[in-house]
Scaffold this motif. Structure first.
Motif, PDB file in Angstrom:
ATOM      1  N   ASP A  79      66.250  32.704  59.184  1.00  0.00           N
ATOM      2  CA  ASP A  79      67.298  33.900  59.089  1.00  0.00           C
ATOM      3  C   ASP A  79      66.403  35.004  59.592  1.00  0.00           C
ATOM      4  O   ASP A  79      67.032  35.839  60.425  1.00  0.00           O
ATOM      5  CB  ASP A  79      67.679  34.129  57.710  1.00  0.00           C
ATOM      6  CG  ASP A  79      68.672  33.232  57.143  1.00  0.00           C
ATOM      7  OD1 ASP A  79      69.158  32.485  57.971  1.00  0.00           O
ATOM      8  OD2 ASP A  79      68.830  33.186  56.031  1.00  0.00           O
ATOM      9  N   ALA A  80      65.219  35.091  59.158  1.00  0.00           N
ATOM     10  CA  ALA A  80      64.285  36.306  59.942  1.00  0.00           C
ATOM     11  C   ALA A  80      64.050  36.155  61.329  1.00  0.00           C
ATOM     12  O   ALA A  80      64.419  37.212  62.051  1.00  0.00           O
ATOM     13  CB  ALA A  80      62.931  36.378  59.102  1.00  0.00           C
ATOM     14  N   PHE A  81      64.190  35.151  62.003  1.00  0.00           N
ATOM     15  CA  PHE A  81      63.863  35.135  63.360  1.00  0.00           C
ATOM     16  C   PHE A  81      65.136  35.067  64.068  1.00  0.00           C
ATOM     17  O   PHE A  81      65.244  35.673  65.348  1.00  0.00           O
ATOM     18  CB  PHE A  81      63.173  33.471  63.780  1.00  0.00           C
ATOM     19  CG  PHE A  81      61.798  33.345  63.775  1.00  0.00           C
ATOM     20  CD1 PHE A  81      61.083  34.341  64.845  1.00  0.00           C
ATOM     21  CD2 PHE A  81      61.175  33.062  62.695  1.00  0.00           C
ATOM     22  CE1 PHE A  81      59.568  34.372  64.912  1.00  0.00           C
ATOM     23  CE2 PHE A  81      59.708  32.960  62.801  1.00  0.00           C
ATOM     24  CZ  PHE A  81      58.775  33.684  63.853  1.00  0.00           C
ATOM     25  N   THR A  82      66.397  34.905  63.562  1.00  0.00           N
ATOM     26  CA  THR A  82      67.550  35.395  63.981  1.00  0.00           C
ATOM     27  C   THR A  82      67.898  36.619  64.138  1.00  0.00           C
ATOM     28  O   THR A  82      68.299  37.091  65.061  1.00  0.00           O
ATOM     29  CB  THR A  82      68.728  34.366  63.028  1.00  0.00           C
ATOM     30  OG1 THR A  82      68.656  33.103  63.039  1.00  0.00           O
ATOM     31  CG2 THR A  82      70.053  34.762  63.760  1.00  0.00           C
ATOM     32  N   ILE A  83      67.347  37.146  63.027  1.00  0.00           N
ATOM     33  CA  ILE A  83      67.598  38.892  62.988  1.00  0.00           C
ATOM     34  C   ILE A  83      66.653  39.270  64.159  1.00  0.00           C
ATOM     35  O   ILE A  83      67.087  40.276  65.067  1.00  0.00           O
ATOM     36  CB  ILE A  83      67.301  39.178  61.627  1.00  0.00           C
ATOM     37  CG1 ILE A  83      68.323  39.004  60.464  1.00  0.00           C
ATOM     38  CG2 ILE A  83      67.089  40.882  61.780  1.00  0.00           C
ATOM     39  CD1 ILE A  83      67.920  38.950  59.048  1.00  0.00           C
ATOM     40  N   ALA A  84      65.463  38.868  64.062  1.00  0.00           N
ATOM     41  CA  ALA A  84      64.407  39.364  65.011  1.00  0.00           C
ATOM     42  C   ALA A  84      64.907  39.271  66.662  1.00  0.00           C
ATOM     43  O   ALA A  84      64.732  40.146  67.299  1.00  0.00           O
ATOM     44  CB  ALA A  84      63.124  38.698  65.025  1.00  0.00           C
ATOM     45  N   ALA A  85      65.330  38.308  66.963  1.00  0.00           N
ATOM     46  CA  ALA A  85      66.007  37.793  68.235  1.00  0.00           C
ATOM     47  C   ALA A  85      66.809  38.822  68.683  1.00  0.00           C
ATOM     48  O   ALA A  85      66.963  39.127  69.889  1.00  0.00           O
ATOM     49  CB  ALA A  85      66.369  36.437  68.341  1.00  0.00           C
ATOM     50  N   ASP A  86      67.672  39.183  67.703  1.00  0.00           N
ATOM     51  CA  ASP A  86      68.700  40.299  68.081  1.00  0.00           C
ATOM     52  C   ASP A  86      68.261  41.797  68.212  1.00  0.00           C
ATOM     53  O   ASP A  86      68.345  42.508  69.096  1.00  0.00           O
ATOM     54  CB  ASP A  86      69.900  40.203  67.053  1.00  0.00           C
ATOM     55  CG  ASP A  86      70.788  38.986  67.093  1.00  0.00           C
ATOM     56  OD1 ASP A  86      70.890  38.610  68.301  1.00  0.00           O
ATOM     57  OD2 ASP A  86      71.485  38.604  66.180  1.00  0.00           O
ATOM     58  N   ARG A  87      67.574  42.098  67.155  1.00  0.00           N
ATOM     59  CA  ARG A  87      66.932  43.469  67.218  1.00  0.00           C
ATOM     60  C   ARG A  87      65.740  43.634  68.008  1.00  0.00           C
ATOM     61  O   ARG A  87      65.856  44.888  68.602  1.00  0.00           O
ATOM     62  CB  ARG A  87      66.323  43.590  65.914  1.00  0.00           C
ATOM     63  CG  ARG A  87      67.449  43.737  64.584  1.00  0.00           C
ATOM     64  CD  ARG A  87      67.010  44.316  63.232  1.00  0.00           C
ATOM     65  NE  ARG A  87      67.867  44.335  62.202  1.00  0.00           N
ATOM     66  CZ  ARG A  87      67.826  44.368  60.878  1.00  0.00           C
ATOM     67  NH1 ARG A  87      66.496  44.823  60.501  1.00  0.00           N
ATOM     68  NH2 ARG A  87      68.881  44.520  60.057  1.00  0.00           N
ATOM     69  N   TRP A  90      56.377  41.737  60.305  1.00  0.00           N
ATOM     70  CA  TRP A  90      57.798  41.948  60.248  1.00  0.00           C
ATOM     71  C   TRP A  90      58.609  40.594  59.909  1.00  0.00           C
ATOM     72  O   TRP A  90      59.285  40.807  58.936  1.00  0.00           O
ATOM     73  CB  TRP A  90      58.069  42.530  61.553  1.00  0.00           C
ATOM     74  CG  TRP A  90      59.635  43.147  61.826  1.00  0.00           C
ATOM     75  CD1 TRP A  90      59.961  44.331  61.901  1.00  0.00           C
ATOM     76  CD2 TRP A  90      60.866  42.256  61.812  1.00  0.00           C
ATOM     77  NE1 TRP A  90      61.260  44.641  61.888  1.00  0.00           N
ATOM     78  CE2 TRP A  90      61.802  43.209  61.943  1.00  0.00           C
ATOM     79  CE3 TRP A  90      61.238  40.985  61.713  1.00  0.00           C
ATOM     80  CZ2 TRP A  90      63.298  42.929  62.267  1.00  0.00           C
ATOM     81  CZ3 TRP A  90      62.503  40.453  62.070  1.00  0.00           C
ATOM     82  CH2 TRP A  90      63.677  41.418  61.943  1.00  0.00           C
ATOM     83  N   ILE A  91      58.147  39.493  60.600  1.00  0.00           N
ATOM     84  CA  ILE A  91      58.796  38.428  60.387  1.00  0.00           C
ATOM     85  C   ILE A  91      58.613  37.752  58.653  1.00  0.00           C
ATOM     86  O   ILE A  91      59.668  37.443  58.088  1.00  0.00           O
ATOM     87  CB  ILE A  91      58.446  37.113  61.108  1.00  0.00           C
ATOM     88  CG1 ILE A  91      58.757  37.464  62.431  1.00  0.00           C
ATOM     89  CG2 ILE A  91      58.661  35.827  60.468  1.00  0.00           C
ATOM     90  CD1 ILE A  91      60.259  37.239  62.665  1.00  0.00           C
ATOM     91  N   ILE A  92      57.326  37.998  58.010  1.00  0.00           N
ATOM     92  CA  ILE A  92      57.286  37.473  56.699  1.00  0.00           C
ATOM     93  C   ILE A  92      58.068  38.423  55.955  1.00  0.00           C
ATOM     94  O   ILE A  92      58.669  38.111  54.885  1.00  0.00           O
ATOM     95  CB  ILE A  92      55.571  37.518  56.553  1.00  0.00           C
ATOM     96  CG1 ILE A  92      55.185  36.259  57.177  1.00  0.00           C
ATOM     97  CG2 ILE A  92      55.481  37.315  55.113  1.00  0.00           C
ATOM     98  CD1 ILE A  92      53.687  36.506  57.147  1.00  0.00           C
ATOM     99  N   THR A  93      57.833  39.906  56.164  1.00  0.00           N
ATOM    100  CA  THR A  93      58.571  40.806  55.288  1.00  0.00           C
ATOM    101  C   THR A  93      60.251  40.548  55.120  1.00  0.00           C
ATOM    102  O   THR A  93      60.697  40.410  54.284  1.00  0.00           O
ATOM    103  CB  THR A  93      58.285  42.372  55.639  1.00  0.00           C
ATOM    104  OG1 THR A  93      56.870  42.486  55.788  1.00  0.00           O
ATOM    105  CG2 THR A  93      59.064  43.310  54.875  1.00  0.00           C
ATOM    106  N   THR A  94      60.664  40.450  56.422  1.00  0.00           N
ATOM    107  CA  THR A  94      62.242  40.020  56.710  1.00  0.00           C
ATOM    108  C   THR A  94      62.462  38.794  56.056  1.00  0.00           C
ATOM    109  O   THR A  94      63.703  38.930  54.988  1.00  0.00           O
ATOM    110  CB  THR A  94      62.588  40.146  57.909  1.00  0.00           C
ATOM    111  OG1 THR A  94      62.128  41.385  58.715  1.00  0.00           O
ATOM    112  CG2 THR A  94      64.209  39.969  58.172  1.00  0.00           C
ATOM    113  N   ALA A  95      61.863  37.724  56.317  1.00  0.00           N
ATOM    114  CA  ALA A  95      61.883  36.490  55.422  1.00  0.00           C
ATOM    115  C   ALA A  95      61.932  36.549  54.060  1.00  0.00           C
ATOM    116  O   ALA A  95      62.691  35.840  53.129  1.00  0.00           O
ATOM    117  CB  ALA A  95      61.025  35.262  55.798  1.00  0.00           C
TER     118      ALA A  95
END
Length: 409
Positions: A40-48, A61-66
């Motif tokens: 989920d976190a990487f999906t969000i990252a790919a867009d943002r 960022w990835i770990i915090t978002t995950a």
């Protein structure tokens, strides 16, 4: 969308996926839940990130978002386990609990030991390591091992279920367990690399992605266990093998044997790094099978021309390797070196004692020895058997060319 940021995001995914899954697995106690949160976190990252730019600390960022995604799921589920996970993920004020760098190192080590647990079948260990630790998609892993994607997906799912049902703990092995567990990890990484180095089937000699993943994981394991000689030896072996890759095929994609390779095409940076690691292993003076194989590769790399190879030293190293790993495969490779020291007749006598009738390399070696002894018809028959047994198209074409050359004027 520029190509640069997209390529960098893909690289971050490859490098940080395993780290993030490891952190979340420790907290959640569930590999599937951890993987879902990280995806989920990487999906969000790919867009943002393509809009806002890549943050200064993408891993953080990835770990915090995950973690926040995991918290959201925990709140929706409202179970005792999920509430406990939320308590571990957040401070009372709602801020994320900081993760120390040493914790991340331990988490990654725990994850790789979990993926390579002896309770899992070897194919499952390989698949799970590449999926969770390497960050390869199920489709990529299936393609690399030439199996249908649903088959690989089932293999990965069964491995995860085995971890859950057998209650395999997410922890580093105790001291008395470490040798067996580390041996399993080494075997998985070595298997991934050897399959990449010469694909067992398909139209390409090398599966570049598998070689890259195995080498990257070996580097990471060396970072996690810097004082383990066999881990260092395994990385050295891979680096020295990778240094020769540019010269292993011609411009037309045909196989080029070591003796015929243009050594100016070898990667000098990888070669130098691999040799330095071999020298480090020598200082430890605790030889194991991967260190000895790396030493053999280093002797080959020392020779600027094939004719300058110190075959006597290589035979001695194979003698040492056979003493710690007395397998027919080691004996076969030793025979190749013996042929250069004592002649093909002596080597053929060794090969003929080995029970390797279903191993195409053994038939290829026997064919070459018979060719050198002037026994053309017998050599041709062995080349034919070897070509029939290999699943790799590049190897097959090479073996058939060698066979056909025997009947050429």
């Amino acid at each position: 969308m520029s190509e640069g940021p997209a390529a960098r995001i893909e690289l971050i995914f490859r490098d940080e996926y395993g780290r993030a899954v490891a952190v979340l697995t420790r907290v959640l106690g569930d590999i599937d839940a951890a993987e879902d949160a990280v995806q989920d976190a990487f999906t969000i990252a790919a867009d943002r990130w393509l809009v806002d730019g890549i943050p200064p600390s993408p891993a953080g960022w990835i770990i915090t978002t995950a973690r926040r995604r995991a918290i959201d799921r925990a709140r929706r589920e409202q179970t005792r386990t999920s509430r406990q996970a939320e308590a571990e993920l957040l401070r009372p004020g709602g801020e994320p609990v900081p993760i120390e760098p040493t914790d991340m190192l331990d988490d990654r080590l725990r994850l790789i030991f979990t993926c390579c647990h002896p309770a899992l079948a070897p194919p499952a260990r390989v698949a799970l390591t590449l999926r969770l630790f390497g960050g390869l998609t199920t489709g990529q892993i299936a393609h690399a091992f030439l199996v249908p994607e649903p088959t690989m997906a089932q293999r990965i799912t069964r491995a995860k279920n085995k971890i859950r049902d057998a209650r395999i703990p997410f922890r580093n092995p105790d001291e008395h367990e470490l040798p067996e567990r580390l041996t399993a990890v080494h075997a998985v990484l070595y298997l991934i690399y050897t399959e990449g180095h010469t694909s067992s089937a398909g139209s390409d000699l090398v599966a570049v992605d598998l070689c890259a993943e195995a080498t990257r994981l070996a580097r990471l394991l060396t970072e996690l266990m810097p004082d383990d000689p066999e881990t260092t030896g395994l990385l050295a072996l891979m680096l020295l093998g990778e240094s020769r890759r540019p010269a292993r095929t011609s411009d037309d994609g045909e196989l080029v044997l070591l003796a015929d390779q243009d050594r100016s095409r070898w990667d000098g940076t990888l070669l130098e790094e691999g040799q330095a690691l071999v020298r480090r292993c020598l200082r430890w003076n605790t030889p194991g099978p991967y260190q000895i194989q790396a030493a053999i590769a280093a002797v080959h790399s020392d020779a600027h021309r094939a004719a300058d190879t110190d075959w006597s030293q290589i035979v001695q190293l194979y003698d040492q390797l056979y003493s710690v790993a007395p397998t027919p495969i080691v004996a076969l490779h030793r025979a190749v070196a013996v042929a250069e020291v004592d002649g093909p007749a002596v080597a053929l006598g060794i090969v003929d004692t080995l029970a390797l009738d279903r191993y195409h390399v053994a038939h290829a070696v026997r064919a070459d020895l018979l060719r050198r002894l002037g026994r053309g018809p017998e050599a041709a028959a062995e080349y034919t058997i070897a070509a029939e047994q290999t699943g790799n198209d590049v190897e097959r074409q090479f073996l058939l060319r060698r066979r056909d050359e025997l009947s050429s004027p």
